[in-house]
Design a protein around this motif. Structure first.
Motif, PDB file in Angstrom:
ATOM      1  N   ALA A 165       0.825  -1.212   0.000  1.00  0.00           N
ATOM      2  CA  ALA A 165       0.000   0.000   0.000  1.00  0.00           C
ATOM      3  C   ALA A 165       0.858   1.261   0.000  1.00  0.00           C
ATOM      4  CB  ALA A 165      -0.932  -0.011   1.207  1.00  0.00           C
ATOM      5  N   LEU A 166       2.029   1.200   0.654  1.00  0.00           N
ATOM      6  CA  LEU A 166       2.888   2.379   0.760  1.00  0.00           C
ATOM      7  C   LEU A 166       3.824   2.549  -0.437  1.00  0.00           C
ATOM      8  CD1 LEU A 166       3.908   2.131   4.524  1.00  0.00           C
ATOM      9  CD2 LEU A 166       2.205   3.652   3.519  1.00  0.00           C
ATOM     10  N   ALA A 167       3.909   1.529  -1.281  1.00  0.00           N
ATOM     11  CA  ALA A 167       4.886   1.556  -2.374  1.00  0.00           C
ATOM     12  C   ALA A 167       4.645   2.717  -3.334  1.00  0.00           C
ATOM     13  CB  ALA A 167       4.858   0.228  -3.135  1.00  0.00           C
ATOM     14  N   GLY A 168       3.385   3.117  -3.515  1.00  0.00           N
ATOM     15  CA  GLY A 168       3.092   4.220  -4.418  1.00  0.00           C
ATOM     16  C   GLY A 168       3.124   5.573  -3.747  1.00  0.00           C
ATOM     17  N   ASP A 169       3.549   5.635  -2.490  1.00  0.00           N
ATOM     18  CA  ASP A 169       3.618   6.881  -1.716  1.00  0.00           C
ATOM     19  C   ASP A 169       2.259   7.597  -1.696  1.00  0.00           C
ATOM     20  OD1 ASP A 169       4.729   8.759  -0.095  1.00  0.00           O
ATOM     21  OD2 ASP A 169       5.721   9.875  -1.676  1.00  0.00           O
ATOM     22  N   PRO A 170       1.207   6.930  -1.134  1.00  0.00           N
ATOM     23  CA  PRO A 170      -0.142   7.504  -1.203  1.00  0.00           C
ATOM     24  C   PRO A 170      -0.311   8.719  -0.293  1.00  0.00           C
ATOM     25  CG  PRO A 170      -0.133   5.569   0.203  1.00  0.00           C
ATOM     26  CD  PRO A 170       1.233   5.650  -0.400  1.00  0.00           C
ATOM     27  N   LYS A 171      -1.256   9.568  -0.680  1.00  0.00           N
ATOM     28  CA  LYS A 171      -1.619  10.716   0.142  1.00  0.00           C
ATOM     29  C   LYS A 171      -2.676  10.322   1.178  1.00  0.00           C
ATOM     30  CE  LYS A 171       1.080  13.335  -2.239  1.00  0.00           C
ATOM     31  NZ  LYS A 171       2.396  13.700  -1.653  1.00  0.00           N
ATOM     32  N   VAL A 172      -3.519   9.345   0.813  1.00  0.00           N
ATOM     33  CA  VAL A 172      -4.568   8.855   1.713  1.00  0.00           C
ATOM     34  C   VAL A 172      -4.494   7.333   1.752  1.00  0.00           C
ATOM     35  CG1 VAL A 172      -7.037   8.729   2.191  1.00  0.00           C
ATOM     36  CG2 VAL A 172      -6.067  10.829   1.253  1.00  0.00           C
ATOM     37  N   LEU A 173      -4.524   6.773   2.958  1.00  0.00           N
ATOM     38  CA  LEU A 173      -4.480   5.324   3.145  1.00  0.00           C
ATOM     39  C   LEU A 173      -5.776   4.880   3.801  1.00  0.00           C
ATOM     40  CD1 LEU A 173      -2.742   2.701   3.053  1.00  0.00           C
ATOM     41  CD2 LEU A 173      -1.990   3.261   5.367  1.00  0.00           C
ATOM     42  N   ILE A 174      -6.438   3.891   3.194  1.00  0.00           N
ATOM     43  CA  ILE A 174      -7.640   3.290   3.773  1.00  0.00           C
ATOM     44  C   ILE A 174      -7.233   1.960   4.396  1.00  0.00           C
ATOM     45  CG2 ILE A 174      -9.943   2.384   3.317  1.00  0.00           C
ATOM     46  CD1 ILE A 174     -10.108   4.284   0.935  1.00  0.00           C
ATOM     47  N   ALA A 175      -7.458   1.804   5.692  1.00  0.00           N
ATOM     48  CA  ALA A 175      -7.094   0.577   6.412  1.00  0.00           C
ATOM     49  C   ALA A 175      -8.380  -0.107   6.871  1.00  0.00           C
ATOM     50  CB  ALA A 175      -6.201   0.902   7.605  1.00  0.00           C
ATOM     51  N   ASP A 176      -8.753  -1.209   6.216  1.00  0.00           N
ATOM     52  CA  ASP A 176      -9.989  -1.918   6.511  1.00  0.00           C
ATOM     53  C   ASP A 176      -9.695  -3.050   7.483  1.00  0.00           C
ATOM     54  OD1 ASP A 176     -12.498  -2.968   6.552  1.00  0.00           O
ATOM     55  OD2 ASP A 176     -12.492  -3.713   4.507  1.00  0.00           O
ATOM     56  N   GLU A 177     -10.060  -2.858   8.741  1.00  0.00           N
ATOM     57  CA  GLU A 177      -9.838  -3.849   9.800  1.00  0.00           C
ATOM     58  C   GLU A 177      -8.394  -4.383   9.743  1.00  0.00           C
ATOM     59  OE1 GLU A 177     -11.921  -4.553  12.112  1.00  0.00           O
ATOM     60  OE2 GLU A 177     -13.979  -4.385  11.417  1.00  0.00           O
ATOM     61  N   PRO A 178      -7.392  -3.513   9.861  1.00  0.00           N
ATOM     62  CA  PRO A 178      -6.015  -3.969   9.657  1.00  0.00           C
ATOM     63  C   PRO A 178      -5.500  -4.893  10.756  1.00  0.00           C
ATOM     64  CG  PRO A 178      -6.019  -1.710  10.465  1.00  0.00           C
ATOM     65  CD  PRO A 178      -7.453  -2.079  10.194  1.00  0.00           C
ATOM     66  N   THR A 179      -6.198  -4.985  11.890  1.00  0.00           N
ATOM     67  CA  THR A 179      -5.699  -5.822  12.988  1.00  0.00           C
ATOM     68  C   THR A 179      -6.698  -6.883  13.418  1.00  0.00           C
ATOM     69  OG1 THR A 179      -6.522  -4.243  14.642  1.00  0.00           O
ATOM     70  CG2 THR A 179      -4.265  -3.945  13.870  1.00  0.00           C
ATOM     71  N   THR A 180      -7.750  -7.129  12.630  1.00  0.00           N
ATOM     72  CA  THR A 180      -8.750  -8.130  13.009  1.00  0.00           C
ATOM     73  C   THR A 180      -8.106  -9.507  13.140  1.00  0.00           C
ATOM     74  OG1 THR A 180     -10.601  -6.958  12.016  1.00  0.00           O
ATOM     75  CG2 THR A 180     -10.830  -9.323  12.233  1.00  0.00           C
ATOM     76  N   ALA A 181      -8.375 -10.150  14.266  1.00  0.00           N
ATOM     77  CA  ALA A 181      -7.912 -11.521  14.546  1.00  0.00           C
ATOM     78  C   ALA A 181      -6.402 -11.642  14.704  1.00  0.00           C
ATOM     79  CB  ALA A 181      -8.396 -12.496  13.466  1.00  0.00           C
ATOM     80  N   LEU A 182      -5.669 -10.516  14.796  1.00  0.00           N
ATOM     81  CA  LEU A 182      -4.239 -10.583  15.087  1.00  0.00           C
ATOM     82  C   LEU A 182      -4.027 -10.640  16.592  1.00  0.00           C
ATOM     83  CD1 LEU A 182      -2.604  -7.962  12.673  1.00  0.00           C
ATOM     84  CD2 LEU A 182      -2.717 -10.433  12.398  1.00  0.00           C
ATOM     85  N   ASP A 183      -2.917 -11.234  17.009  1.00  0.00           N
ATOM     86  CA  ASP A 183      -2.548 -11.225  18.416  1.00  0.00           C
ATOM     87  C   ASP A 183      -2.370  -9.789  18.897  1.00  0.00           C
ATOM     88  OD1 ASP A 183      -2.297 -13.995  18.250  1.00  0.00           O
ATOM     89  OD2 ASP A 183      -0.261 -13.804  17.509  1.00  0.00           O
ATOM     90  N   VAL A 184      -2.483  -9.593  20.219  1.00  0.00           N
ATOM     91  CA  VAL A 184      -2.331  -8.242  20.752  1.00  0.00           C
ATOM     92  C   VAL A 184      -0.929  -7.697  20.484  1.00  0.00           C
ATOM     93  CG1 VAL A 184      -4.124  -8.390  22.507  1.00  0.00           C
ATOM     94  CG2 VAL A 184      -1.838  -9.252  23.027  1.00  0.00           C
ATOM     95  N   THR A 185       0.082  -8.549  20.494  1.00  0.00           N
ATOM     96  CA  THR A 185       1.443  -8.059  20.260  1.00  0.00           C
ATOM     97  C   THR A 185       1.639  -7.644  18.806  1.00  0.00           C
ATOM     98  OG1 THR A 185       2.100 -10.382  19.966  1.00  0.00           O
ATOM     99  CG2 THR A 185       2.511  -9.383  22.114  1.00  0.00           C
ATOM    100  N   ILE A 186       1.172  -8.484  17.861  1.00  0.00           N
ATOM    101  CA  ILE A 186       1.274  -8.129  16.445  1.00  0.00           C
ATOM    102  C   ILE A 186       0.387  -6.931  16.151  1.00  0.00           C
ATOM    103  CG2 ILE A 186       0.994  -8.951  14.090  1.00  0.00           C
ATOM    104  CD1 ILE A 186       3.245 -10.294  15.664  1.00  0.00           C
TER     105      ILE A 186
END
Length: 664
Positions: A165-186
């Motif tokens: 997502a960052l490779a194109g150097d975006p001005k706006v980033l949409i993060a759709d549930e980026p941490t769903t079902a991940l461990d608390v540490t991750i």
């Protein structure tokens, strides 16, 4: 940077359209984060897909506008949208495992963006891809570029998605549930990473989530969605100090906390309205504890209240409808079945999977998924088994029920050693020992109706030989878990995630078990559905005297439901004891790391934590000495050379750490 005005999205035929998004407006500014929160089905992800120009087949923007700076995305043809998507506007999708191409290496997938949007080829593209992996915190990036997604952990796959997502150097980033079902540490690592990248790049961010802890940590402004509409917006600090809409208040009341122990969680009756349902009045009216007659007839407008805006008649300055504070319903008196002793005693359980290589498939090593686990599940109580993904929690639970073969140890249920029994000897014990699997959709047969699914176990184990008695029992089970008995004729795909989880619970109860292994039963559920499931498990335990081995990484759920907790790291228990001992005064550095990583509502905003570094090592080649020492901030020479013995800190508490003495 991103401005959405009166956006309406339609699906299906134009004469009878479905509107998952119905007239929402918001702005995302440079360097700021807007969080959209709400239950599944409220339209959050569809809003993001509309902004990206990725609506499903048959989907269209029926009205409104989407502006990225001076560019009108809602009228842009697909050929132009390809230059914007992944470049000035990028998205992190909810499930990286299904969003990454399984037959392309990580380097090739990042390289696609660099070629398309930045014109980099060959060595410059490879060097830039390596720099991006370094920026998102992936160790040994040069090697990882040549690997495939299946070779990465869940946290690493999520970070690769961020790098793409960052490779194109975006001005706006949409993060759709980026941490769903991940461990608390991750989850903590991903949130830290997103916050740091936002500050360094000045990105605007649209964060979509149902986790209020993540919202309190990341957002600058909050928007609450319900049935396709925004019902409340405001700054984070104001929203968390005083939510206005009855729906927002209910979401907060459904959160499990230690203060709620022994009490039922507040729940939202009913469900989000189905797409296509007509709503002459407020869409939340059927579930609202503050509903008035006007709410059912007239759709409310947005009203400004200080820095907030709320869609509710209660805040209409003209109507001046009274707010009636709903008294909390008294908790049902649970007649608890007294039980004594231990339902299950596990000693030195081992599950080692052989690694085979070469033409003759010789064993060259072992993955020590479970490596000497000892624990007790008291009768009529709950033992929570917590830890990061890959630590062996689920494998241990399945081994105890003989669903995966064990390599050593014992597990005593009454006079039976479960690990030594043959399949024929195990058969009668299946009535007493059941399991609720993590993914109910994958564990329910899609070709069988719900009634047949519940009846299957009863027939196999000889429960209720009479057909009419079985049918009545199935109806009773469905009502007991909060479903209509008429739903027995439906297939699993016709239910929501929370309803499928209730069916999985009913299936486990159908044979009258005494101990249930619950494998992440609330993972990825909305807080409202999670509250219903936790209340149900609590009531069933009191009613039937059930014992639970509760496998989870959600420490808030552990604090609310469990009596005892065992912390697992790389196949071994590093700390165990009563919940109030372990969670209030953690002694092992790993337990402290897990607790520090939990995003809390009461501490809004990012905070620096004295935590661990890196990811959990592979169980194929665990570190020498204490397995946790490469990530431990306080490790000494003894930690690097020898694995610590068990230290009894109290009569009910054991810790494996060189830095903990018997005196405490």
């Amino acid at each position: 940077m991103l401005k959405v005005e009166q956006l309406r999205v339609e699906l299906g035929p134009r004469d009878k359209p479905l509107r998952p998004v119905d007239g929402i407006s918001f702005e995302v500014s440079a360097g700021r984060t807007l969080a959209l929160v709400g239950e599944s089905g409220c339209g959050k992800s569809m809003t993001a897909l509309a902004c990206m120009g990725l609506l499903p087949a048959g989907g269209r923007i029926a009205d409104g506008s989407i502006m990225l700076g001076d560019e009108a995305l809602h009228t842009m043809p697909e050929t132009q949208m390809r230059d914007v998507r992944g470049n000035r506007l990028a998205m992190i999708f909810q499930e990286p495992a299904t969003s990454l191409n399984p037959v392309m290496t990580v380097g090739d997938q990042i390289g696609e963006v660099l070629v398309r949007h930045r014109g980099l080829h060959g060595r410059p593209a490879w060097d830039e891809a390596e720099r991006l992996l370094t920026a998102v915190g992936i160790p040994d990036p040069a090697r990882r570029l040549g690997e495939y997604p299946f070779q990465l952990s869940g946290g690493m796959k999520q970070r690769v998605m961020i790098a793409i997502a960052l490779a194109g150097d975006p001005k706006v980033l949409i993060a759709d549930e980026p941490t769903t079902a991940l461990d608390v540490t991750i989850q903590a690592q991903v949130l830290d990473l997103l916050a740091e990248l936002q500050v360094s790049r000045g990105m605007g961010m649209l964060l979509i989530t149902h986790d209020l802890g993540v919202v309190s940590r990341m957002a600058h402004r909050v928007g609450v969605m319900y049935a396709g509409e925004l019902v409340e917006t405001g700054p984070r600090e104001v929203f968390f100090s005083e939510p206005l809409h009855p729906y927002s208040r209910k979401l907060f009341a459904a959160l499990p906390t230690s203060e709620q122990r022994g009490r039922a969680l507040e729940t939202l009756v009913g469900q989000v309205p189905r797409l296509g349902e007509r709503h002459p009045g407020c869409r939340f009216a059927d579930r609202c504890p503050q509903v008035h007659e006007r709410c059912r007839r007239v759709a409310p407008a947005m009203h400004g209240v200080g820095e907030q805006a709320v869609r509710c008649h209660l805040y209409d300055p003209v109507e001046k409808m009274g707010w009636v504070e709903s008294p909390r319903q008294p908790d049902a008196v649970l007649t608890r079945q007294e039980a004594e002793g231990k339902a299950l005693e596990v000693d030195a359980l081992q599950v080692h999977f052989p690694v085979r290589k070469g033409l003759f498939r010789r064993v060259v090593g072992y993955v020590k998924a479970v490596d000497g686990v000892s624990l007790d599940v008291p009768a009529g109580e709950t033992l929570a088994l917590v830890g990061e993904s890959g630590c062996g929690k689920t494998t241990a639970g399945k081994a105890l029920l003989k669903l995966v073969p064990s390599s050593g140890g014992s597990a005593h249920y009454g006079e039976h050693d479960l690990l030594a029994l043959s399949p024929r000897q195990w058969q009668p014990l299946r009535r007493d020992l059941q399991m609720i699997f993590q993914d109910p959709f994958a564990s329910l047969n899609p070709r069988m109706r719900v009634g047949e699914i519940l009846e299957e176990g009863m027939l196999a184990l000889g429960v209720e030989p009479d057909m009419s008695a079985r049918s009545a029992r199935i109806d009773g089970l469905l009502r007991r878990v909060g479903l209509d008995a008429a739903m027995r004729h439906r297939f699993p795909h016709e239910f929501s995630g929370g309803q499928r989880q209730r069916i999985a619970i009913a299936r486990a109860l159908a044979v009258s078990p005494k101990l249930i292994v619950c494998d992440e039963p609330t993972s990825a559920l909305d807080v409202s559905v999670q509250a219903q499931i936790l209340n149900l498990l609590r009531e069933l335990q009191a009613e039937y005297g059930l014992s639970y081995l509760f496998i989870t990484h959600n420490l808030a759920v552990v604090d609310y439901l469990a009596h005892h907790v065992a912390v697992m790291y790389l196949g071994r228990i590093v700390e165990r004891g009563r919940v109030e001992e372990v969670l209030r005064d953690p002694r092992h550095p790993y337990t402290r790391m897990l607790l520090d990583a939990v995003p809390r509502i009461e501490t809004a905003g990012l905070s620096k934590r004295a935590g661990a570094k890196g990811d959990m090592p592979s169980p194929l080649n665990p570190p020498k000495g204490c397995h946790f020492h490469p990530r431990c901030a306080v490790a000494n020479d003894a930690c690097r050379t020898s694995y610590p013995d068990e230290v009894s800190v109290s009569a009910t508490r054991v810790v494996r750490c060189h830095l903990v003495s018997r005196e405490g």
